[in-house]
Each structure stands twice: as C-alpha cells, then as structure tokens.
Design an enzyme around this catalytic site. Structure first.
Site, PDB file in Angstrom:
ATOM      1  N   ARG A 114       0.860  -1.187   0.000  1.00 28.69           N
ATOM      2  CA  ARG A 114       0.000   0.000   0.000  1.00 28.69           C
ATOM      3  C   ARG A 114       0.895   1.236   0.000  1.00 28.69           C
ATOM      4  O   ARG A 114       2.109   1.134   0.119  1.00 28.69           O
ATOM      5  CB  ARG A 114      -0.949   0.010   1.200  1.00 28.69           C
ATOM      6  CG  ARG A 114      -0.260   0.144   2.551  1.00 28.69           C
ATOM      7  CD  ARG A 114      -1.268   0.201   3.682  1.00 28.69           C
ATOM      8  NE  ARG A 114      -0.645   0.650   4.928  1.00 28.69           N
ATOM      9  CZ  ARG A 114      -1.295   0.817   6.061  1.00 28.69           C
ATOM     10  NH1 ARG A 114      -2.584   0.569   6.116  1.00 28.69           N
ATOM     11  NH2 ARG A 114      -0.665   1.236   7.149  1.00 28.69           N
ATOM     12  N   ASN A 152      -5.040   7.993   3.553  1.00 25.13           N
ATOM     13  CA  ASN A 152      -4.822   7.296   4.825  1.00 25.13           C
ATOM     14  C   ASN A 152      -3.343   7.337   5.176  1.00 25.13           C
ATOM     15  O   ASN A 152      -2.501   6.903   4.380  1.00 25.13           O
ATOM     16  CB  ASN A 152      -5.265   5.835   4.715  1.00 25.13           C
ATOM     17  CG  ASN A 152      -5.120   5.082   6.014  1.00 25.13           C
ATOM     18  OD1 ASN A 152      -5.890   5.291   6.942  1.00 25.13           O
ATOM     19  ND2 ASN A 152      -4.139   4.206   6.100  1.00 25.13           N
ATOM     20  N   GLU A 153      -3.040   7.877   6.361  1.00 25.36           N
ATOM     21  CA  GLU A 153      -1.670   7.874   6.862  1.00 25.36           C
ATOM     22  C   GLU A 153      -0.653   8.283   5.785  1.00 25.36           C
ATOM     23  O   GLU A 153       0.214   7.511   5.407  1.00 25.36           O
ATOM     24  CB  GLU A 153      -1.306   6.497   7.429  1.00 25.36           C
ATOM     25  CG  GLU A 153      -2.115   6.110   8.644  1.00 25.36           C
ATOM     26  CD  GLU A 153      -1.698   4.777   9.239  1.00 25.36           C
ATOM     27  OE1 GLU A 153      -1.975   4.535  10.423  1.00 25.36           O
ATOM     28  OE2 GLU A 153      -1.094   3.953   8.511  1.00 25.36           O
ATOM     29  N   GLU A 305      -7.829   5.608  14.777  1.00 30.62           N
ATOM     30  CA  GLU A 305      -7.461   4.195  14.820  1.00 30.62           C
ATOM     31  C   GLU A 305      -6.772   3.871  16.137  1.00 30.62           C
ATOM     32  O   GLU A 305      -5.957   4.642  16.640  1.00 30.62           O
ATOM     33  CB  GLU A 305      -6.491   3.820  13.687  1.00 30.62           C
ATOM     34  CG  GLU A 305      -7.075   3.809  12.299  1.00 30.62           C
ATOM     35  CD  GLU A 305      -6.056   3.314  11.282  1.00 30.62           C
ATOM     36  OE1 GLU A 305      -5.083   2.641  11.680  1.00 30.62           O
ATOM     37  OE2 GLU A 305      -6.212   3.621  10.089  1.00 30.62           O
ATOM     38  N   TRP A 313       2.637  -5.964  13.415  1.00 29.46           N
ATOM     39  CA  TRP A 313       3.872  -5.473  12.819  1.00 29.46           C
ATOM     40  C   TRP A 313       5.027  -5.344  13.811  1.00 29.46           C
ATOM     41  O   TRP A 313       6.094  -4.866  13.453  1.00 29.46           O
ATOM     42  CB  TRP A 313       3.628  -4.123  12.129  1.00 29.46           C
ATOM     43  CG  TRP A 313       2.675  -3.219  12.855  1.00 29.46           C
ATOM     44  CD1 TRP A 313       1.339  -3.078  12.603  1.00 29.46           C
ATOM     45  CD2 TRP A 313       2.963  -2.318  13.933  1.00 29.46           C
ATOM     46  NE1 TRP A 313       0.782  -2.152  13.460  1.00 29.46           N
ATOM     47  CE2 TRP A 313       1.757  -1.668  14.276  1.00 29.46           C
ATOM     48  CE3 TRP A 313       4.130  -2.003  14.637  1.00 29.46           C
ATOM     49  CZ2 TRP A 313       1.669  -0.723  15.290  1.00 29.46           C
ATOM     50  CZ3 TRP A 313       4.049  -1.067  15.647  1.00 29.46           C
ATOM     51  CH2 TRP A 313       2.828  -0.432  15.960  1.00 29.46           C
ATOM     52  N   GLU A 353      -2.791  -8.167   7.103  1.00 35.17           N
ATOM     53  CA  GLU A 353      -3.180  -7.773   8.451  1.00 35.17           C
ATOM     54  C   GLU A 353      -4.184  -8.741   9.081  1.00 35.17           C
ATOM     55  O   GLU A 353      -4.964  -8.356   9.951  1.00 35.17           O
ATOM     56  CB  GLU A 353      -3.737  -6.347   8.433  1.00 35.17           C
ATOM     57  CG  GLU A 353      -2.653  -5.327   8.104  1.00 35.17           C
ATOM     58  CD  GLU A 353      -3.139  -3.895   8.161  1.00 35.17           C
ATOM     59  OE1 GLU A 353      -2.386  -3.056   8.678  1.00 35.17           O
ATOM     60  OE2 GLU A 353      -4.246  -3.612   7.679  1.00 35.17           O
ATOM     61  N   LYS A 354      -4.142 -10.006   8.689  1.00 28.46           N
ATOM     62  CA  LYS A 354      -5.091 -10.976   9.253  1.00 28.46           C
ATOM     63  C   LYS A 354      -4.813 -11.282  10.715  1.00 28.46           C
ATOM     64  O   LYS A 354      -5.678 -11.830  11.412  1.00 28.46           O
ATOM     65  CB  LYS A 354      -5.097 -12.266   8.430  1.00 28.46           C
ATOM     66  CG  LYS A 354      -3.763 -12.963   8.286  1.00 28.46           C
ATOM     67  CD  LYS A 354      -3.902 -14.195   7.384  1.00 28.46           C
ATOM     68  CE  LYS A 354      -2.549 -14.830   7.078  1.00 28.46           C
ATOM     69  NZ  LYS A 354      -1.754 -13.968   6.171  1.00 28.46           N
ATOM     70  N   PHE A 355      -3.620 -10.947  11.208  1.00 29.03           N
ATOM     71  CA  PHE A 355      -3.331 -11.128  12.626  1.00 29.03           C
ATOM     72  C   PHE A 355      -3.449  -9.819  13.410  1.00 29.03           C
ATOM     73  O   PHE A 355      -3.204  -9.801  14.619  1.00 29.03           O
ATOM     74  CB  PHE A 355      -1.948 -11.751  12.820  1.00 29.03           C
ATOM     75  CG  PHE A 355      -1.867 -13.167  12.326  1.00 29.03           C
ATOM     76  CD1 PHE A 355      -2.604 -14.172  12.922  1.00 29.03           C
ATOM     77  CD2 PHE A 355      -1.067 -13.492  11.238  1.00 29.03           C
ATOM     78  CE1 PHE A 355      -2.545 -15.481  12.458  1.00 29.03           C
ATOM     79  CE2 PHE A 355      -0.999 -14.785  10.766  1.00 29.03           C
ATOM     80  CZ  PHE A 355      -1.740 -15.793  11.379  1.00 29.03           C
ATOM     81  N   HIS A 356      -3.803  -8.739  12.709  1.00 29.42           N
ATOM     82  CA  HIS A 356      -4.109  -7.479  13.382  1.00 29.42           C
ATOM     83  C   HIS A 356      -5.541  -7.573  13.907  1.00 29.42           C
ATOM     84  O   HIS A 356      -6.449  -7.966  13.201  1.00 29.42           O
ATOM     85  CB  HIS A 356      -3.976  -6.308  12.402  1.00 29.42           C
ATOM     86  CG  HIS A 356      -4.053  -4.955  13.035  1.00 29.42           C
ATOM     87  ND1 HIS A 356      -5.186  -4.479  13.664  1.00 29.42           N
ATOM     88  CD2 HIS A 356      -3.139  -3.961  13.128  1.00 29.42           C
ATOM     89  CE1 HIS A 356      -4.962  -3.251  14.106  1.00 29.42           C
ATOM     90  NE2 HIS A 356      -3.729  -2.919  13.801  1.00 29.42           N
TER      91      HIS A 356
END
EC number: 3.2.1.23
Length: 659
Positions: A114, A152-153, A305, A313, A353-356
């Site tokens: 991204r 975003n960011e 957020e 991360w 980001e599936k573990f976020h």
C-alpha cells in the site's frame, strides 16, 4: 466551517474502519446486528477500496457501496467516507509507471502493498481527483454521510525525476535565485555550488554524507507535496459538501509531516495510536500523542485508529490484557477525544493484516474482545452528554517543531544517541509522572496563557521564535530549556557562539566552550542542593555569567564544577538530560514555584488524573487496585455511585467524577 461536532451530533463517535468488501454480503447483516449491540454509531468506509470501485481505468462499480451506505443509514450508523487514494489498484502502476515512487537508490517501489504512489506524479493526481470527484458527486447528498476521510496515513517519500522537477519549482519559490539557494545550502563546502537549476536533484544516495540543508528542504518539500495531494482531494469533497467536515489521519509523532501546518487545513484533527501493551510506558506514549493531537486541534479531536487487541507489525505482537483497551480508550476521552474508533471492525481472514485485531476478533461474538467493545460502547454513551465539546485547560506547554526535528537528525551530528523524539518523550514523561498535564505548542504560537513553557530540544529556531521566548520570560513566564536548543537558524547555519546570543544571555551563559556528548550507557555525576543525580546523553562545557545561578554542577571528570543546570531569573537551562526521577522532580518543583498544580494532589504513582471541563477522570494504569483520596462529594458517571473522601480503582480501573 464544519467541525467534529457536525459529525458527532451529540454522540461520542464510536466504531472504526469497516472493510465489508473482504466478506460475502450475507455477513453484512450480521455485522450490523453486532454493531448495534455494541453501540457503534460510526464506520469508515472505502479506505482501501480503489480497485473495487474502479476495477479497470475509468470504470465505476458503486453498487456494493450504494447498498452499504443505505444499510448503514437504515440502522442509524453514520459513515465517514474515505477517498481510496492511499492504495492505487495494480492497473495504475502497470499502465502508468510514473505513478510509482522511487527510493533514494533509484529503485521503483511496486504495487502489492500500500502507499505505492508518487505524491509528485501528475498522472496519480489526475486519477485520484477523478475517483474523488465521482465519490463526492454520488454520495455527497447521502443521509448516512457524516464526514470525509482523505487518503490514509500520508507517509510516501519519492526521489523520482518527476519529484525532482517539482522540488526545483518548490526551491525556486522558496529562494528565488540560485545565489540564494547556494547561500542557504552552504554549497561552498565540498564544491557543491549550483550554476543551473537543472543540476539540482532530490538528495539521492551519495558516496558520503549528503548536504544537510538539502535534506532538510527535501523533508519540507515532501510534507508540502503530500499536503498538496490532501488539499486537492479535500477541496473536491468540500465543494460538493461544504457542510461536512474533512479529515485525514496522522500517525503518532511521525517525522514525515509538519503536523502543525497540516492541522490548520483540517476541519477535524485525527490520529492513529498504537502503544505496545507490554510497554510499561505505553500509557504515557498514548498521553503524549493525545496531548499533541488535542493541541493541534485546539479542542476536541478524533481517535481514528487504535487496536482492540494485538497488532501485526511488531516482532512479537501481544494482546491487550483484560481492561486495557477500555482504559486507554477512556484516557483519550479524558484528554479531549470526542471520537473513539478502531482499525478495524472485523478481523481480516486474509491479507497482510489478518493477525491485526478487530473489534470483532476471530473468536467472534463470544470473544473477550467484542464483549469488552460492547462495554466500552455503553460507557461512551453514558459520558457523551457530559463531555462532548468540553476543553482541557493547562498551565504548561511543551514546544515542538518538525523543522527542528528534521534539521537535528542529520547524518553529521555530534551524537547518534540523541534522538529528538526520545528526548521529547523523556520530558513529557517527567511531567506525566509528576501528574502535570500539558499542551504542545509551536515556537511561533502565543505562549502567554501558560505559566511554564518547556523546550525539550529545538536545535533549529527562527529569529521570530527566539524573540517570542524572550518576550515570554520578560512578561513573567517560566522557561525551561534542554540542551541543543537554538543552535542553528532556519537554514541549519550554526549560530555564532554555538547558541544564539540572545538565548545565551537569557540563560546566563557567558561562553559555551564545547559540547561533550555521552556514549550509550555512559552518565555523568551531578550535584545539587536537593540531591545529586546522573546526567545522561549529553553534557556541555559552559561558563556562566555572574548573575546566573548554578542549580546543579558536574562532579568529577573534565567538566568538574561546571554548570549542569543553570538558571537566570525565570529561565532555566539543562545542559544534560537528568535521569527520569531527577527530571521529574526538577520540573515538578519548577512548576510548583510557578503556581502550577496537579489535577489532584497525593496521587499514587500509577494513577492519572485529568480535568476535562468540569469532570475529573481518574485512570489506574496498574494491575493492582488502588485507593485515591478525593476531597469533597462526588458522583462517578460510569457507575452512578456517590461518595466522599476516597474511592477505590480496580485493575486498570477508571472513574469519571462529577463534583
């Protein structure tokens, strides 16, 4: 102009990023049911949806978003609609390689992650404007829409040829002539003089150290180019919906944006905060970012957020223990937030980001994370009538400036151990542990409302900023400055004497003979009347004027007997960084003498007390229950219980007291 209250409509905004395009549509109804049960009243849609909205150049697929907007409105949930321009679709980079950023080694950064866009690319800007125009036209009148979220960011650097062309234009506007640029950059050193604008480039990889002022200007330029991208999209949606506020989310204490300048262009200042739950100073890091964001907003702000549980991360990604998510969320409210949101609503099953974590974790409705989210939603609804729009008034200001940060971070500095953000954090920590809340301010701001102004480190100071500091002390303010302040002007030109002469006179420094940086783990002993302490990171060989008072002196070594802490009247100068307890005690004593008091006296170490409007927030950052003395009758808005004299806060407990 619209502000956050336009979007909140009397509620604390509660929700988060919602990415339903990752899920089959039958999940959407389940999401809405869970949102309503948790008190969610706001979702952010479309942040990473560009390829879904525009699968091929010029095509538009809005049907799925139409259904979502209607679904949210039908269930009383407002939408913060994002422009999807932070993550362009693969076809854009494939068909238009000029939209891709280039790193300082000349390597192209490709799609697959991204933020893979060049802020300077005219092609990227054209496609970003087109999708923004169509979103604004289609949804500007939709009743679910409460706010716009741009990109975003923002965090993209670019050293490409197109960026270099824009850099030259930016420099021409700043300096006018090559002679002025050569003077500002000090190009007489190392035979760097420029004779043609075409010779000027972005500071790419060099054989040895780069020109520090060129790098400083490149950082300024990058912040300005990203701001141009934001403003272009902001102005598009503002034309379509002048009654709705616009924001973009800052990252906490990130070096790439001059957030003071950016905040002036936002209707709502928002930020993402991700302290490490294993960090014993995680609460202080959160408080620092919250204080800075509130100060940039000059009022209520938006927590865009945070994580409901672990992130993905860090080297090891720990979950938040029971109660910590609630505690840190209410800490943000205490320090001025009128919106408490998360990334993201439902935890992803695929992708990077599936573990976020999400507000709904992989454990689902019965999981602890969602159950805690439900409790938080109910409590925010209780607090909203009492806290919405109220302000926090503080007597202490901490000065911070991105230009000083950028300039001080150059490769050729005296010590790589001295990090601007770390020094800033150390000073804020000292105030936080002394139970003193503080605002942040830019050196050019009006400082007269504050009884004490602290300057952890401002390597670069303009003449205007120095004059303001002098005037502040003349008018009765107390100034406390750390080392390496006022060393350079706006072009990173070292001021004669190693520090601006006006500041030397203010602090009582006759001569700054030499800087003595300390190695990692090294310290210097200092002695003072209240008791000795260790100095860290830095020391200086200073000769004081006759009217200055040496409040602490170095003991032993080359600097034996020389001032470590110097005071002249109400101006204090610290030529070292005292160890944490010593800095805390010093700042607490100076603040007390200046008439500054904590929100509540006699607090246990791990309890934070913050006034917001007429309410007193008490937050226990310990796993152990604590008892707090609270003089006078009070009522806890969270429990409805009344009491006098004292109350008990359980593990990670919070009380919001109305007197």
């Amino acid at each position: 102009m619209p502000d956050l209250s336009t979007a909140t409509r009397g509620r604390i905004l509660f929700g988060g990023d919602y990415n339903p395009e990752q899920w089959p549509e039958e999940t959407w109804q389940e999401d809405v049911r869970l949102m309503k049960a948790a008190g969610v009243n706001s979702v952010t849609l479309g942040v990473f949806s560009w390829s879904k909205l525009e699968p091929r150049p010029g095509e538009r697929e809005f049907g799925w978003l139409d259904r979502l907007m209607d679904l949210m409105h039908d269930n009383g949930i407002g939408v913060v609609l994002a422009t999807p321009t932070s993550s362009p679709p693969p076809w854009l980079g494939h068909l238009h390689p000029d939209t891709l950023p280039v790193d300082q080694d000349g390597r192209t950064e490709h799609w697959g992650g991204r933020q893979h866009f060049s802020h300077s690319s005219a092609t990227y800007r054209r496609f970003a404007a087109a999708i923004t125009e169509d979103l604004a036209a289609r949804y500007g009148g939709h009743p679910a829409l409460t706010m716009w979220h741009i990109n975003n960011e923002y965090c993209t650097y670019d050293w490409s040829d197109e960026a270099a062309a824009r850099f030259r234009v930016w420099l021409q506007r700043r300096y006018g002539t090559l002679d002025a640029l050569n003077s500002a950059w000090g190009t007489a050193f190392w035979s760097q003089g420029y004779g043609d604008w075409a010779e000027v480039h972005t500071p790419r990889h060099a054989h040895y150290m780069k020109n520090p002022t060129q790098v400083l200007d490149f950082r300024r330029f990058t912040s300005d180019m990203l701001l141009e991208c934001y403003l272009a999209e902001r102005d598009i949606v503002r034309r379509a919906t002048p009654h709705l506020p616009v924001t973009t989310n800052f990252m906490p204490l990130w070096s790439g944006q001059d957030a003071w300048r950016w905040a002036e262009e936002e209707d709502v200042v928002s930020v993402d905060i991700y302290p490490d739950p294993r960090d014993p100073l995680g609460a202080q890091q959160g408080a620092l970012v919250q204080d800075m964001t509130r100060s940039q907003a000059r009022g209520p702000w938006m927590l865009m957020e945070q994580a409901a549980g672990p992130v993905n991360w860090r080297g090891v990604n720990h979950p938040k223990p029971r109660g910590l998510n609630r505690l840190w969320s209410l800490q943000a409210v205490a320090r001025g937030a009128d919106a408490v949101c998360f990334f993201q609503w439902r935890q992803s099953r695929q992708g990077a980001e599936k573990f976020h974590s999400g507000m709904v974790s992989h454990a689902g409705e019965e999981g602890r994370t969602y159950q805690e989210v439900k409790q938080l939603g109910a409590e925010l609804a209780l607090l909203a009538p009492k806290v919405m729009g109220s302000h926090t008034v503080n007597d202490v200001a901490i000065l911070h400036d991105w230009n000083a940060w950028w300039a001080g971070a150059q490769d050729g500095r005296l010590s790589g151990q001295v990090d601007h953000a770390d020094v800033l954090t150390s000073w804020h920590r000292a105030l936080w542990e002394a139970h003193l809340t503080a605002d942040f301010a830019h050196p050019d701001h009006d400082l007269t409302p504050y009884k004490v102004v602290v300057v952890p480190q401002l390597y670069l100071l303009t003449d205007t900023a120095i004059d303001k500091l002098l005037a502040y002390v003349r008018q009765g303010g107390t100034l406390v400055s750390g080392f390496l302040t006022g060393i350079a002007d706006e072009d990173d030109r070292i001021r004669p004497g190693g520090m601006d002469a006006r500041l030397r006179a203010l602090f009582g420094i006759r001569t700054l003979h030499e800087w003595w940086p300390l190695d990692a783990g090294e310290h210097t002993e200092c002695e003072s009347a209240p008791g000795g302490f260790r100095g860290t990171l830095w020391s200086e060989e200073i000769e004081a004027t006759e009217d200055a008072v040496t409040e602490a002196a170095y003991k032993g070594g080359e600097l034996d007997g020389m001032p470590a802490i110097l005071r002249r009247g109400r101006a204090w100068y610290l030529s070292t960084l005292p160890e944490p307890h010593a800095l805390r005690e010093l700042l607490a004593r100076i603040a007390h003498d200046a008439g500054v008091r904590p929100a509540l006296a006699g607090l246990p170490d791990q309890v934070e007390a913050v006034h917001r409007g007429d309410l007193l927030f008490l937050l226990n950052h310990s796993r152990e229950a604590v008892t707090v003395e609270v003089p006078g009758p009070h009522r806890d808005l969270l429990t409805g219980q009344t009491g006098t004299d004292r109350l008990t806060l359980g593990r990670y407990g919070v009380a919001v007291l109305e007197r």
